[in-house]
Design a protein around this motif. Structure first.
Motif, mmCIF file in Angstrom:
data_model
loop_
_atom_site.group_PDB
_atom_site.id
_atom_site.type_symbol
_atom_site.label_atom_id
_atom_site.label_comp_id
_atom_site.label_asym_id
_atom_site.label_seq_id
_atom_site.Cartn_x
_atom_site.Cartn_y
_atom_site.Cartn_z
ATOM 1 N N PRO A 102 121.544 -72.938 -65.466
ATOM 2 C CA PRO A 102 121.141 -73.529 -64.184
ATOM 3 C C PRO A 102 120.111 -74.644 -64.381
ATOM 4 O O PRO A 102 119.432 -74.723 -65.401
ATOM 5 C CB PRO A 102 120.545 -72.359 -63.405
ATOM 6 C CG PRO A 102 120.220 -71.327 -64.422
ATOM 7 C CD PRO A 102 121.107 -71.553 -65.608
ATOM 8 N N THR A 103 119.998 -75.474 -63.366
ATOM 9 C CA THR A 103 119.013 -76.548 -63.387
ATOM 10 C C THR A 103 117.611 -75.942 -63.366
ATOM 11 O O THR A 103 117.355 -74.982 -62.635
ATOM 12 C CB THR A 103 119.200 -77.459 -62.150
ATOM 13 O OG1 THR A 103 120.525 -77.984 -62.178
ATOM 14 C CG2 THR A 103 118.212 -78.601 -62.146
ATOM 15 N N ASP A 104 116.722 -76.514 -64.152
ATOM 16 C CA ASP A 104 115.327 -76.069 -64.199
ATOM 17 C C ASP A 104 114.710 -76.235 -62.811
ATOM 18 O O ASP A 104 114.825 -77.287 -62.185
ATOM 19 C CB ASP A 104 114.567 -76.906 -65.227
ATOM 20 C CG ASP A 104 113.129 -76.457 -65.411
ATOM 21 O OD1 ASP A 104 112.669 -75.538 -64.693
ATOM 22 O OD2 ASP A 104 112.466 -77.027 -66.288
ATOM 23 N N ARG A 105 114.043 -75.212 -62.319
ATOM 24 C CA ARG A 105 113.433 -75.255 -60.982
ATOM 25 C C ARG A 105 112.359 -76.336 -60.873
ATOM 26 O O ARG A 105 112.056 -76.809 -59.792
ATOM 27 C CB ARG A 105 112.813 -73.903 -60.628
ATOM 28 C CG ARG A 105 113.834 -72.836 -60.370
ATOM 29 C CD ARG A 105 113.112 -71.523 -60.045
ATOM 30 N NE ARG A 105 114.070 -70.475 -59.801
ATOM 31 C CZ ARG A 105 114.190 -69.868 -58.633
ATOM 32 N NH1 ARG A 105 113.417 -70.165 -57.632
ATOM 33 N NH2 ARG A 105 115.100 -68.917 -58.480
ATOM 34 N N ASN A 106 111.766 -76.712 -61.991
ATOM 35 C CA ASN A 106 110.712 -77.723 -61.980
ATOM 36 C C ASN A 106 111.237 -79.135 -62.204
ATOM 37 O O ASN A 106 110.446 -80.070 -62.317
ATOM 38 C CB ASN A 106 109.657 -77.394 -63.040
ATOM 39 C CG ASN A 106 108.953 -76.088 -62.739
ATOM 40 O OD1 ASN A 106 108.641 -75.798 -61.588
ATOM 41 N ND2 ASN A 106 108.711 -75.291 -63.772
ATOM 42 N N ALA A 107 112.547 -79.290 -62.289
ATOM 43 C CA ALA A 107 113.132 -80.610 -62.529
ATOM 44 C C ALA A 107 112.937 -81.508 -61.306
ATOM 45 O O ALA A 107 113.001 -81.053 -60.163
ATOM 46 C CB ALA A 107 114.613 -80.478 -62.851
ATOM 47 N N MET A 108 112.690 -82.786 -61.580
ATOM 48 C CA MET A 108 112.582 -83.788 -60.512
ATOM 49 C C MET A 108 113.987 -84.310 -60.248
ATOM 50 O O MET A 108 114.572 -84.971 -61.105
ATOM 51 C CB MET A 108 111.659 -84.924 -60.946
ATOM 52 C CG MET A 108 110.242 -84.457 -61.242
ATOM 53 S SD MET A 108 109.351 -83.970 -59.766
ATOM 54 C CE MET A 108 109.016 -85.529 -59.060
ATOM 55 N N CYS A 109 114.527 -84.008 -59.080
ATOM 56 C CA CYS A 109 115.897 -84.378 -58.748
ATOM 57 C C CYS A 109 115.906 -85.335 -57.563
ATOM 58 O O CYS A 109 115.098 -85.193 -56.648
ATOM 59 C CB CYS A 109 116.710 -83.131 -58.407
ATOM 60 S SG CYS A 109 116.738 -81.915 -59.739
ATOM 61 N N THR A 110 116.837 -86.281 -57.600
ATOM 62 C CA THR A 110 116.945 -87.206 -56.473
ATOM 63 C C THR A 110 117.433 -86.454 -55.249
ATOM 64 O O THR A 110 118.215 -85.506 -55.346
ATOM 65 C CB THR A 110 117.925 -88.353 -56.780
ATOM 66 O OG1 THR A 110 119.202 -87.792 -57.087
ATOM 67 C CG2 THR A 110 117.431 -89.194 -57.942
ATOM 68 N N LEU A 111 116.954 -86.873 -54.099
ATOM 69 C CA LEU A 111 117.361 -86.230 -52.848
ATOM 70 C C LEU A 111 118.585 -86.937 -52.301
ATOM 71 O O LEU A 111 118.506 -87.743 -51.386
ATOM 72 C CB LEU A 111 116.202 -86.274 -51.834
ATOM 73 C CG LEU A 111 114.961 -85.486 -52.247
ATOM 74 C CD1 LEU A 111 113.847 -85.669 -51.222
ATOM 75 C CD2 LEU A 111 115.305 -84.018 -52.400
#
Length: 156
Positions: A102-111
């Motif tokens: 899964p994607t790291d919960r602390n990852a900065m992802c574009t909205l």
């Protein structure tokens, strides 16, 4: 006569039961060798280390939505692109990357929204249990989905 027969049988049984422990006490017990492990390929088959159930909904492509079985080694099942999907999973294994993490919960992802598509992959990959969920809810999840195409369908 019957009495003599019964006495002979009892005497014989007593002699045998006394002789068995004495015979085993003289010779040490020898352990049996381990049994061989039976492999699938001994019988002409190939061990399937990847067996996945891929469930897709709301991908924007009605043909791609549904439940599909994927088996690798050899490629098969009801998955529409089984060989290409197995090739992608083999490449991931060779590079040491697990595409189901899964994607790291602390990852900065574009909205950004990639649509309502959702998928779940369950089963075994490279002999390890898999239970992964996919969506297109932000940039990280869209990239994660796209990296798993053709295991997951291209979403519109």
């Amino acid at each position: 006569m019957l009495r003599r027969l019964a006495l002979t049988a009892v005497a014989s049984l007593a002699a045998l039961s006394a002789a068995a422990p004495a015979a085993t006490a003289l010779s040490p017990l020898v352990p049996l060798p381990p049994l061989p492990v039976i492999h699938d390929d001994w019988f002409g088959g190939q061990e399937t280390r990847t067996r996945l159930t891929v469930t897709v909904s709301e991908s924007g492509n009605p043909v791609a939505d549904g439940v599909f079985e994927l088996e690798c080694g050899p490629a098969g099942g009801s998955h529409p692109a089984a060989q290409r999907a197995c090739d992608l999973l083999d490449e991931a294994a060779a590079s040491g990357k697990n595409p189901f993490v899964p994607t790291d919960r602390n990852a900065m992802c574009t909205l950004q929204a990639g649509g309502p598509a959702a998928a779940r992959v369950q089963g075994t990959w490279q002999g390890e249990d898999v239970d992964a969920r996919f969506s297109r809810s932000n940039g990280c999840e869209i990239a994660r989905w796209n990296n798993l195409v053709p295991v997951l369908p291209s979403a519109r």
